[in-house]
Design an enzyme around this catalytic site. Sequence first.
Site, PDB file in Angstrom:
ATOM      1  N   CYS A 152      27.068  11.150  60.627  1.00 19.66           N
ATOM      2  CA  CYS A 152      28.072  11.900  61.185  1.00 19.66           C
ATOM      3  C   CYS A 152      28.940  11.253  62.221  1.00 19.66           C
ATOM      4  O   CYS A 152      29.540  11.777  63.165  1.00 19.66           O
ATOM      5  CB  CYS A 152      27.755  13.447  61.810  1.00 19.66           C
ATOM      6  N   TYR A 187      24.142  11.628  54.654  1.00 18.45           N
ATOM      7  CA  TYR A 187      23.185  11.029  53.508  1.00 18.45           C
ATOM      8  C   TYR A 187      22.567  12.041  52.860  1.00 18.45           C
ATOM      9  O   TYR A 187      22.096  13.116  53.652  1.00 18.45           O
ATOM     10  CB  TYR A 187      22.172  10.127  54.231  1.00 18.45           C
ATOM     11  N   GLU A 232      32.266  13.490  58.813  1.00 16.49           N
ATOM     12  CA  GLU A 232      32.326  11.954  58.682  1.00 16.49           C
ATOM     13  C   GLU A 232      31.373  11.555  57.578  1.00 16.49           C
ATOM     14  O   GLU A 232      31.396  11.931  56.521  1.00 16.49           O
ATOM     15  CB  GLU A 232      32.074  11.550  60.023  1.00 16.49           C
ATOM     16  N   VAL A 233      30.384  10.727  58.047  1.00 18.88           N
ATOM     17  CA  VAL A 233      29.551  10.298  56.917  1.00 18.88           C
ATOM     18  C   VAL A 233      28.017  10.974  56.835  1.00 18.88           C
ATOM     19  O   VAL A 233      27.689  11.332  57.985  1.00 18.88           O
ATOM     20  CB  VAL A 233      29.297   8.778  57.091  1.00 18.88           C
TER      21      VAL A 233
END
Length: 221
Positions: free
Chosen positions: A177, A82, A79-80
């Site tokens: 995430c 950083y 997912e996402v």
Amino acid sequence: MRTLTVYHLGHIDYTAAWEMQRRLARQRSSGQIGDTLLLLEHPPTITLGNKARPEHIVATPAELAARGVVVVQSDRGGEVTYHAPGQLVAYPIFKLSQHGSDVGRYVRGLEESVIRVLAGYGITGERVNGLTGVWVRGGAAKICAIGVKLSASGVTTHGLALNVDPDLSGFELIVPCGISDRGVTSLAVELGKAPPMAEVADRLIASLCAIFDLRPVNALS
């Protein structure tokens, strides 16, 4: 024993490292090179994996711009996440058929490599059922994110991001995430001070080589 060629790239943009991964993956697929590892740090960057949703970036475009954060749609799984200076990023370029041909087993190997590094600092790293990465404090806080890609020819790209001493406030820009009920931490937070990045990198290399039965050699360039 097969060798692992290690590139120490320092600080490098995400897109530049991604292009290098693609080039090396093609060479690994054709047999021009052996297994390879890129070690580096990224400038402030949010990356979106193939399961990421736009709402997992909670900051506005103006807020991101003010902090100098770029957003990249990646082809990795997950997912996402950083990235920022102070985070040790490792991108293994492996021919998976030489390591069991099982993506799940490979990811568990990456997790285990980090768990062993943490153990060397007296930190208990853990897995959480149903989630990927490495956690501490009974799964309350994530210290290492993992997201990989396997090419059609069976070569891995992307990898892991271990928080050594990044500015953790950057994680407030996202839902890490896609998980909203757990925190994020770093070696510096858990230890009360940051260990040297080069030391952590050396320990990670040793751990990866032990798990995947490789011998490290530094790249010439």
